[in-house]
Design a protein around this motif. Structure first.
Motif, PDB file in Angstrom:
ATOM      1  N   GLY A   1       8.445   0.199   6.038  1.00 37.89           N
ATOM      2  CA  GLY A   1       7.968  -0.773   5.048  1.00 37.89           C
ATOM      3  C   GLY A   1       9.078  -1.275   4.141  1.00 37.89           C
ATOM      4  O   GLY A   1       8.805  -1.914   3.130  1.00 37.89           O
ATOM      5  N   ASN A   2      10.318  -0.969   4.485  1.00 31.07           N
ATOM      6  CA  ASN A   2      11.461  -1.440   3.699  1.00 31.07           C
ATOM      7  C   ASN A   2      12.360  -2.284   4.599  1.00 31.07           C
ATOM      8  O   ASN A   2      12.641  -1.901   5.725  1.00 31.07           O
TER       9      ASN A   2
ATOM     10  N   GLY B   1       9.746  -4.021   0.254  1.00 29.49           N
ATOM     11  CA  GLY B   1       9.974  -2.626  -0.113  1.00 29.49           C
ATOM     12  C   GLY B   1      11.044  -2.395  -1.164  1.00 29.49           C
ATOM     13  O   GLY B   1      11.293  -1.258  -1.548  1.00 29.49           O
TER      14      GLY B   1
ATOM     15  N   SER C   1       2.559  -0.829   6.453  1.00 23.98           N
ATOM     16  CA  SER C   1       3.612   0.157   6.257  1.00 23.98           C
ATOM     17  C   SER C   1       3.006   1.344   5.524  1.00 23.98           C
ATOM     18  O   SER C   1       1.854   1.304   5.089  1.00 23.98           O
ATOM     19  N   ARG C   2       3.791   2.397   5.391  1.00 26.57           N
ATOM     20  CA  ARG C   2       3.317   3.565   4.634  1.00 26.57           C
ATOM     21  C   ARG C   2       2.825   3.144   3.240  1.00 26.57           C
ATOM     22  O   ARG C   2       1.771   3.564   2.777  1.00 26.57           O
ATOM     23  N   GLN C   3       3.617   2.285   2.582  1.00 21.97           N
ATOM     24  CA  GLN C   3       3.241   1.872   1.223  1.00 21.97           C
ATOM     25  C   GLN C   3       1.918   1.110   1.219  1.00 21.97           C
ATOM     26  O   GLN C   3       1.117   1.255   0.282  1.00 21.97           O
TER      27      GLN C   3
ATOM     28  N   TYR D   1       4.482   0.196  -3.264  1.00 23.39           N
ATOM     29  CA  TYR D   1       5.115  -1.054  -3.690  1.00 23.39           C
ATOM     30  C   TYR D   1       4.706  -1.285  -5.145  1.00 23.39           C
ATOM     31  O   TYR D   1       3.523  -1.546  -5.418  1.00 23.39           O
TER      32      TYR D   1
ATOM     33  N   ASP E   1       6.031  -7.150   0.986  1.00 22.64           N
ATOM     34  CA  ASP E   1       6.612  -7.259   2.314  1.00 22.64           C
ATOM     35  C   ASP E   1       7.908  -6.464   2.465  1.00 22.64           C
ATOM     36  O   ASP E   1       8.194  -5.949   3.534  1.00 22.64           O
TER      37      ASP E   1
ATOM     38  N   THR F   1      10.011  -0.256  -4.166  1.00 25.11           N
ATOM     39  CA  THR F   1       9.317   1.006  -3.870  1.00 25.11           C
ATOM     40  C   THR F   1       9.566   2.061  -4.951  1.00 25.11           C
ATOM     41  O   THR F   1      10.713   2.313  -5.338  1.00 25.11           O
TER      42      THR F   1
ATOM     43  N   MET G   1       5.506  -3.883  10.822  1.00 21.50           N
ATOM     44  CA  MET G   1       5.051  -4.601   9.623  1.00 21.50           C
ATOM     45  C   MET G   1       4.534  -6.001   9.938  1.00 21.50           C
ATOM     46  O   MET G   1       3.855  -6.598   9.127  1.00 21.50           O
TER      47      MET G   1
END
Lengths: 214, 294
Positions: free
Chosen positions: A188-189, A103, B100-102, A115, A101, A106, B188
């Motif tokens: 995503g962070n 990041g 997300s990108r990840q 992740y 969730d 990363t 997200m």
């Protein structure tokens, strides 16, 4: 009997220390390496490792340009391997949510952000893994690291390594990224302190510095 | 269970045999849902995991009369695939903001559908494109319309030892356009509601309409009353208003931490209205003015 999937994160039931003691006995009980899933031999000698893994195995990982051997179980995540299995450990990648969730963990895998808490270490043989430790040193920081420092882009700092990695990979792939693109790529962070304005300023500044270096 | 066995077969046949031999095993592809659920103990630890990452045939997109998307293609690859963009514009919309990108770098379409989340962002676009799923087990292969695949939250039509191997979508029809809209508080986050719409227009008449919604019922679902209100019309203001008005009776949202039931109902109607107006530019038949979009 139920145990956490990730041997590095026994937060629900055990302290890390007591769990690691227990994990040693578990590891000793396993250890069947590379026996084919069926009676026949695997289709081709597989350079990515054996078809079936049980117990503890040694996996070869390429981390920041160095090849290292790490003892892991199938359930060991890359994050856990970095922080708890490597000698010396690489603790720059932070363990926060441990569920994909936030990041903070990363890293870059073959040039793409990932992740590390959602990657199984046994899957990563032959992949190029880059962590925050591979970017720069305090004396010679990468452009993104330098810009994060200059623009005060961290408060408590726990999310910072993940943001620096996500920003670095974003700018390497999209050297001309505008603010919207950067926001999209690093969405995503998460930063619970709310330093986003500084993070975005730093990212834009790092983009300009990297452009000049081109 | 302390030490799981991790199988990494290189062929689909071997993967299916492993599943038949190990009824407690679970398949894993990207792992973005499964690893989290195992860690949260939503699922008991399985005796074995069967990785699908080394199976080439699951990792391909094949283009013919029918677009065949391998179940284990990473979403990030699909998001930039020109054939997907051309044939399934609503899916490309959805993939742009998916996780997300990840997450997109590793998550897969087969995994997302197999998890059967009511709020799947991939499902409404595929529903409006009449997607079918190819399912395989050691007993053989079968196809099932996506609309019949979802049975409830986390529940699907998959049998024991069976997996989704491909997502199939027939070639695009002349004049078909589609779009996907979602609403969530922040990036997200899981959608509060999502809507996908596909329209086929012949001259000024709508010959085919498909409307689907996510996060507003136990499964992603088609909104057939809305489709009926649009099909055969000139997509005039009255038809669009009737379609939007039909939404309320067709959905059954819950109240939870993300939104109250009434708000989900409101947002679903607004999203449908916006989707119809967005498609106006592509079809020239949908009215562009008015409509009270908030």
């Amino acid at each position: 009997m139920s145990e956490p999937l990730d041997s590095g994160t026994p937060r629900d039931t055990l302290s890390r220390r007591s769990f690691l003691k227990g994990a040693g006995t578990v590891a000793a009980a396993g250890g069947v390496l590379g026996h084919p899933a069926h009676g026949e031999a695997p289709a081709a000698p597989d350079q990515d490792g054996p078809e079936t893994i049980e117990g503890t195995v040694e996996v070869e990982l390429n981390i920041n340009g160095e090849t290292v051997q790490v003892e892991v179980e199938p359930r060991t995540t890359l994050l856990s391997a970095l922080r708890h299995r490597l000698q010396p450990p690489l603790t720059g990648s932070k363990e926060v949510c441990d569920r994909g969730d936030c990041g903070a963990c990363t890293v870059s895998i073959d040039g793409k952000p990932a992740y590390s808490c959602l990657q199984l270490a046994v899957d990563l043989k032959g992949k190029e893994i880059r962590t925050i430790e591979g970017l720069g040193t305090p004396e010679r920081m990468s452009p993104v690291q330098d810009a994060f420092c200059e623009h005060d882009a961290s408060m408590c700092g726990f999310c910072t390594p993940g943001f620096v990695m996500a920003t670095t990979v974003c700018l390497e792939k999209h050297p001309d990224a505008d603010l919207d693109k950067i926001k999209h790529e690093i969405s995503g962070n998460l930063c619970r302190c709310g330093t986003y304005p500084h993070i975005f300023t730093a990212a834009l500044d790092a983009r300009d510095r990297m452009r000049e270096d081109r | 269970m302390t030490c799981i066995a991790y199988h990494r077969p290189t062929s689909l046949g071997a993967a299916l045999e492993l599943a038949a031999e190990n009824p407690d095993a679970r398949f894993i592809a990207g792992g973005t849902d499964l690893l989290v659920k195992l860690r949260k103990r939503v699922h008991a630890s399985p005796a074995a995991l069967i990785s699908l990452r080394r199976i080439d045939e699951l990792a391909r997109v094949e283009v013919g009369e029918c677009l065949r998307i391998g179940a284990a293609v990473p979403l990030a690859d699909l998001a930039v695939n020109e054939h997907v963009r051309e044939r399934l514009p609503a899916l490309t919309d959805a993939l742009a903001t998916f996780g997300s990108r990840q997450i997109r770098n590793v998550a897969t379409l087969g995994g997302n559908l197999g998890n059967a989340s009511p709020g799947s962002d991939a499902a409404p676009p595929l529903l409006v494109h009449d997607a079918r799923l190819e399912l395989r087990s050691t007993s053989g292969v079968r196809e099932i319309p996506l609309a019949e695949f979802f049975r409830g939250p986390g529940e699907t039509a998959l049998g024991a030892g069976e997996i989704v191997t491909a997502i199939l979508v027939d070639g695009p029809s002349e004049g078909a356009v589609s779009v996907f809209f979602r609403k969530s508080r922040v990036s997200m986050d899981i959608a509060i509601a999502s809507v996908a719409v596909l329209l086929e227009v012949d001259g000024t008449r709508c010959t085919k309409a498909r409307v689907a919604a996510g996060a507003v019922a136990p499964t992603p679902l088609r909104l057939e009353a809305a489709e009926a209100a649009l099909e055969g019309t000139a997509l005039d203001e009255a038809a669009c208003a009737a379609a939007v008005a039909s939404v309320d009776a067709a959905i059954a949202p819950i109240s939870d931490v993300r939104a109250e039931e009434w708000y989900r109902r409101h947002v679903t109607a607004v999203l449908l209205r916006r989707a119809l107006m967005r498609l106006a530019g592509s079809t020239a038949a949908v009215p562009t003015g008015g409509g009270g979009v908030s």
